[in-house]
Design a protein around this motif. Structure first.
Motif, PDB file in Angstrom:
ATOM      1  N   GLY A 182       8.224   4.572  -6.658  1.00  0.00           N
ATOM      2  CA  GLY A 182       8.908   5.583  -5.880  1.00  0.00           C
ATOM      3  C   GLY A 182       9.927   6.376  -6.669  1.00  0.00           C
ATOM      4  O   GLY A 182      10.271   7.485  -6.310  1.00  0.00           O
ATOM      5  N   GLN A 183      10.450   5.815  -7.781  1.00  0.00           N
ATOM      6  CA  GLN A 183      11.511   6.519  -8.504  1.00  0.00           C
ATOM      7  C   GLN A 183      11.100   6.971  -9.900  1.00  0.00           C
ATOM      8  O   GLN A 183      11.450   8.046 -10.313  1.00  0.00           O
ATOM      9  CB  GLN A 183      12.749   5.620  -8.575  1.00  0.00           C
ATOM     10  N   ARG A 184      10.335   6.116 -10.617  1.00  0.00           N
ATOM     11  CA  ARG A 184       9.959   6.527 -11.976  1.00  0.00           C
ATOM     12  C   ARG A 184       8.581   7.166 -12.042  1.00  0.00           C
ATOM     13  O   ARG A 184       8.170   7.630 -13.091  1.00  0.00           O
ATOM     14  CB  ARG A 184       9.969   5.313 -12.913  1.00  0.00           C
ATOM     15  N   TYR A 185       7.863   7.140 -10.922  1.00  0.00           N
ATOM     16  CA  TYR A 185       6.515   7.707 -10.854  1.00  0.00           C
ATOM     17  C   TYR A 185       5.566   7.164 -11.919  1.00  0.00           C
ATOM     18  O   TYR A 185       4.693   7.867 -12.400  1.00  0.00           O
ATOM     19  CB  TYR A 185       6.558   9.237 -10.902  1.00  0.00           C
ATOM     20  N   GLU A 186       5.770   5.895 -12.336  1.00  0.00           N
ATOM     21  CA  GLU A 186       4.777   5.265 -13.206  1.00  0.00           C
ATOM     22  C   GLU A 186       3.773   4.571 -12.305  1.00  0.00           C
ATOM     23  O   GLU A 186       3.778   3.356 -12.135  1.00  0.00           O
ATOM     24  CB  GLU A 186       5.452   4.274 -14.153  1.00  0.00           C
ATOM     25  N   THR A 187       2.904   5.384 -11.705  1.00  0.00           N
ATOM     26  CA  THR A 187       2.049   4.875 -10.635  1.00  0.00           C
ATOM     27  C   THR A 187       1.091   3.789 -11.106  1.00  0.00           C
ATOM     28  O   THR A 187       0.820   2.834 -10.382  1.00  0.00           O
ATOM     29  CB  THR A 187       1.258   6.037 -10.012  1.00  0.00           C
TER      30      THR A 187
ATOM     31  N   PHE B 158      -1.733   6.187 -14.970  1.00  0.00           N
ATOM     32  CA  PHE B 158      -1.501   7.322 -14.086  1.00  0.00           C
ATOM     33  C   PHE B 158      -0.014   7.514 -13.810  1.00  0.00           C
ATOM     34  O   PHE B 158       0.728   6.563 -13.588  1.00  0.00           O
ATOM     35  CB  PHE B 158      -2.242   7.074 -12.768  1.00  0.00           C
ATOM     36  N   ASN B 159       0.458   8.772 -13.858  1.00  0.00           N
ATOM     37  CA  ASN B 159       1.878   9.025 -13.580  1.00  0.00           C
ATOM     38  C   ASN B 159       2.069  10.193 -12.627  1.00  0.00           C
ATOM     39  O   ASN B 159       3.100  10.844 -12.628  1.00  0.00           O
ATOM     40  CB  ASN B 159       2.652   9.262 -14.866  1.00  0.00           C
ATOM     41  N   MET B 160       1.078  10.514 -11.824  1.00  0.00           N
ATOM     42  CA  MET B 160       1.136  11.575 -10.818  1.00  0.00           C
ATOM     43  C   MET B 160       1.008  12.977 -11.417  1.00  0.00           C
ATOM     44  O   MET B 160       0.830  13.928 -10.682  1.00  0.00           O
ATOM     45  CB  MET B 160       2.438  11.549  -9.995  1.00  0.00           C
TER      46      MET B 160
ATOM     47  N   THR C 180       0.805  -1.214   0.000  1.00  0.00           N
ATOM     48  CA  THR C 180       0.000   0.000   0.000  1.00  0.00           C
ATOM     49  C   THR C 180       0.846   1.274   0.000  1.00  0.00           C
ATOM     50  O   THR C 180       0.294   2.369   0.028  1.00  0.00           O
ATOM     51  CB  THR C 180      -0.918   0.019   1.224  1.00  0.00           C
ATOM     52  N   SER C 181       2.183   1.136  -0.038  1.00  0.00           N
ATOM     53  CA  SER C 181       3.003   2.334   0.176  1.00  0.00           C
ATOM     54  C   SER C 181       2.803   3.399  -0.902  1.00  0.00           C
ATOM     55  O   SER C 181       2.740   4.589  -0.588  1.00  0.00           O
ATOM     56  CB  SER C 181       4.473   1.941   0.275  1.00  0.00           C
ATOM     57  N   ILE C 182       2.702   2.973  -2.159  1.00  0.00           N
ATOM     58  CA  ILE C 182       2.609   3.965  -3.236  1.00  0.00           C
ATOM     59  C   ILE C 182       1.273   4.693  -3.203  1.00  0.00           C
ATOM     60  O   ILE C 182       1.211   5.923  -3.258  1.00  0.00           O
ATOM     61  CB  ILE C 182       2.793   3.279  -4.618  1.00  0.00           C
TER      62      ILE C 182
END
Lengths: 290, 315
Positions: B280-285, B62-64, A138-140
């Protein structure tokens, strides 16, 4: 039919000598495996610089000193965010997170364990299911929700999720199930005590071991928390993170980093030593029936 | 108690429907809802919603930054058919969890069982020795020093002194050693909650059951274990299993701390690392959410499977 051995009219359970010996050997070997790294980290923290870089390396410090601990404090004073700030952050998060968790979780545990209300069973089984997956999952998405709540880069990003720690609630509820008799609560209710009152003055004093367990678990995880993806500001980061920075400072700081590790681990270990019997008692009711 | 059961029989009352009765019960127990409210709100916000949200987002790109488009199963198709590193991560995770989970479970149980008949004081000390590594934060970093890559590392110097090797081995930078070593370190830190739960469970078994067993012809401690001990501590076995499985999937941090990120040749790359990489690094959520969903399903399935197995113990 096996021979039944008795002594003073009591049944003596059969235990073979071979079995005893085998078990002792395995236990000692496993014990050595567990304890050696712990001894080594303590030994490293007591080695003077020339011994840390001696070839061949010795397992134990030959002439132990506390220089590394002194170095650690000098290093702490040199950092641009004062070290007291990191220590404050960790202590603040641990204390506020633990206290909040204790009240919020025990209140919920009391209602789930001792009041029959529509939906209670469903809510508990949902919470119990969440023990089955690790919080990384769930962290992201938690990050997205936290930024929507404006919690990113505040103390609350660490503290509020800790209030909802599942294992604590689970252990408290299970312990209340078995250790708070319904009859006592029932008579209090008949005497006109409100639920809030029965929770606080009758149920809670009966489950002190569970309190301690909750406190220890929550404190441990907050105390050991390293860098968090929810915190950017240097001023809000944890003590453990700062120690990581010392360790990352390279070989020169090997001794100081071992000293820091020893200091960090002393707190949870001491807390466990003091409360061990209570924790084991709480674990007695941790089982899952289905 | 009598009062309560009388009320619960009221389900069969003719003068109100089931729904009306539920509503009445809810109103009568309004305090209960008040008591659970704070916890349930936090639990919903930080556990339930994130899980649901990652399922939903896994169908989007989604990418933020931009407004997401629905891409249906594209993320999953890419994961399983185009992302070689994900397949490596899957294999590693299954090897890792498949070894660490059962091994830590067995070790926790065996040690708890071995020390069960010791005197309480000795038992408390042994418990501390085995439990300490799991609560001592980042103390596992000491394995990095023990297995340090140069000849100042204790293991390397030992191997060179005894003539087994002539050159130091860069243990945590060598793809052959990364997995086995990380598994050992993970095992070292894994005697946690399940271990304590087993100790308590074993203590809770009624001694008279053992005596009755001895009378009934139980010959040795192994028979005693299978026929008496294990069946009477099934609830703890179940709880311990869940803790062990969840723990076994959560050891990514150890790999990152000891081997760096990414580990050499992705030798210690797990699904957790893949998730961190994309989320956390590439933001490819969207893509990261698909990874999270897969990981979630794997954990739940593993738990279901183990529950099935344990329910057969002692029968």
């Amino acid at each position: 039919m096996a021979r039944l051995r008795t002594r003073k009219h009591k049944v003596v359970l059969s235990r073979s000598v071979g079995g005893d010996a085998g078990i002792t050997v395995i236990l000692v070997l496993l014990g050595i495996f567990m304890v050696l790294p712990m001894v080594y980290v303590i030994s490293q923290s007591l080695k003077p610089l020339d011994e840390l870089w001696m070839y061949p390396p010795r397992f134990l410090a030959q002439s132990p000193t506390i220089d590394n601990y002194r170095d650690l404090f000098t290093l702490m004073n040199d950092s641009w965010v004062p070290f007291s700030r990191y220590i404050f952050n960790t202590v603040f998060n641990s204390v506020v997170g633990t206290l909040g968790h204790l009240f919020i979780a025990s209140m919920c545990a009391y209602a789930l364990a001792k009041i029959k209300f529509p939906g209670g069973k469903f809510i508990f089984s949902t919470i119990r299911t969440s023990l089955m997956f690790h919080s990384t999952v769930t962290s992201i998405t938690s990050f997205i929700l936290m930024s929507a709540l404006n919690m990113i880069d505040t103390y609350w990003a660490v503290i509020v999720p800790a209030w909802g720690y599942t294992l604590g609630l689970y252990l408290m509820k299970q312990f209340m199930d078995t250790h708070v008799p319904d009859t006592v609560l029932e008579s209090a209710r008949l005497d006109g005590a409100s639920e809030l009152r029965t929770y606080w003055t009758i149920a809670m004093p009966m489950v002190k071991p569970a309190w301690l367990t909750l406190i220890i678990y929550s404190f441990q995880s907050l105390w050991n928390a390293g860098s968090s993806i929810y915190i950017y500001s240097e001023q809000l980061k944890s003590f453990n993170y700062a120690i990581g920075q010392i360790t990352a400072g390279g070989i020169k700081r090997a001794g100081a980093s071992a000293a820091a590790t020893v200091l960090m681990m002393l707190v949870p270990i001491l807390m466990f030593v003091i409360t061990q019997s209570n924790i084991v008692e709480t674990m007695g009711s941790s089982g899952m029936k289905d | 108690m009598a009062k309560q059961s009388a009320e619960y029989k009221a389900v069969a009352r003719k003068d109100m429907t089931y729904r009306q009765w539920i509503w009445k019960e809810m109103k009568r127990n309004w305090v209960a809802y008040l008591l659970i409210l704070p916890y349930v709100l936090i639990f919903t916000a930080f556990t339930i919603l994130p899980v649901l949200l990652s399922v939903v987002l896994s169908f989007t790109n989604f990418n933020m930054l931009q407004i997401p488009d629905i891409v249906w199963l594209d993320n999953y198709i890419n994961l399983f058919f185009a992302d070689d590193i994900f397949l490596t991560a899957c294999t590693n995770t299954l090897i890792f969890a498949g070894i660490v989970g059962p091994a830590s479970y067995l070790m926790s149980f065996l040690v708890a069982w071995f020390i069960n008949e010791l005197s309480p004081k000795v038992r408390a000390i042994v418990t501390l020795i085995f439990y300490a590594p799991s609560i001592s934060g980042q103390v596992y970093l000491i394995w990095g020093t023990l297995f340090s890559a140069d000849s100042y590392g204790w293991v390397n110097s030992f191997l060179m002194e005894t003539g087994i090797k002539t050159e130091p081995i860069a243990f945590f930078k060598d793809a052959d050693y990364v997995m086995p070593l990380c598994i050992i370190v993970a095992l070292w830190t894994s005697l946690g909650t399940s271990f304590l739960s087993f100790i308590a469970g074993l203590q809770g078994v009624d001694r008279s059951m053992y005596e009755a067993g001895a009378v009934d012809g139980v010959k040795n401690r192994w028979q005693e274990l299978w026929y008496i001990t294990l069946p009477s501590m099934k609830p703890q076995l179940m709880f311990g299993a869940i803790m062990a499985i969840t723990g076994a999937f959560g050891f990514g941090g150890i790999v990152t701390a000891l081997c760096g990120f990414p580990s050499v040749d992705y030798a210690g790359h797990t699904i957790m690392h893949h998730l961190e990489d994309y989320g956390g690094q590439r933001y490819e959520t969207g893509y990261a959410s698909a990874i999270a969903t897969v990981l979630f399903l794997i954990m739940i399935l593993a738990n279901m499977l183990v529950k099935k197995i344990i329910s057969k113990v002692g029968s």
